[in-house]
Write an enzyme that holds these catalytic residues in place. Structure first.
Site, PDB file in Angstrom:
ATOM      1  N   CYS A  55       0.903  -1.246   0.263  1.00  0.00           N
ATOM      2  CA  CYS A  55       0.058   0.053  -0.049  1.00  0.00           C
ATOM      3  C   CYS A  55       0.877   1.216  -0.009  1.00  0.00           C
ATOM      4  O   CYS A  55       1.933   1.270   0.592  1.00  0.00           O
ATOM      5  CB  CYS A  55      -0.834   0.114   1.313  1.00  0.00           C
ATOM      6  SG  CYS A  55      -2.177  -1.418   1.352  1.00  0.00           S
ATOM      7  N   PRO A  56       0.478   2.287  -0.757  1.00  0.00           N
ATOM      8  CA  PRO A  56      -0.653   2.686  -1.528  1.00  0.00           C
ATOM      9  C   PRO A  56      -0.347   2.368  -3.039  1.00  0.00           C
ATOM     10  O   PRO A  56      -1.264   2.562  -3.805  1.00  0.00           O
ATOM     11  CB  PRO A  56      -0.786   4.104  -1.220  1.00  0.00           C
ATOM     12  CG  PRO A  56       0.607   4.532  -1.316  1.00  0.00           C
ATOM     13  CD  PRO A  56       1.494   3.414  -0.292  1.00  0.00           C
TER      14      PRO A  56
END
Length: 84
Positions: free
Chosen positions: A19-20
């Site tokens: 992530c992200p």
């Protein structure tokens, strides 16, 4: 009138993607698809499956389902058709 067949989802394997970056890659791929074309995204358990579906909803995408596949999750999502 013959009903139109549902389009087959494309698959985007983001297992091992942090992530992200997994959200960004999903969003970029969705923008390349026509509205209502489903995309199946493979995500790791933990932060990816906890964060990506909510982030996509907040960005205006339609999350159709999230299914456990054992060692990963299959997220089904599509871009909404524009309102005319």
């Amino acid at each position: 009138m013959t009903p139109m067949a549902e389009p087959e989802p494309e698959t985007l394997d983001l297992r091992g993607t942090p992530c992200p970056l997994n959200f960004v890659r999903t969003k970029l791929r969705l923008e390349q698809l026509p509205p209502a074309q489903p995309l199946e995204v493979w995500l790791d358990p933990g932060e990816p499956i906890e964060q990506v579906p909510d982030s996509l909803r907040m960005a205006g995408y339609r999350v159709l389902s999230v299914e456990s596949q054992g060692s990963f999750y299959a997220l089904h999502v599509e871009r909404c058709a524009p309102i005319l």
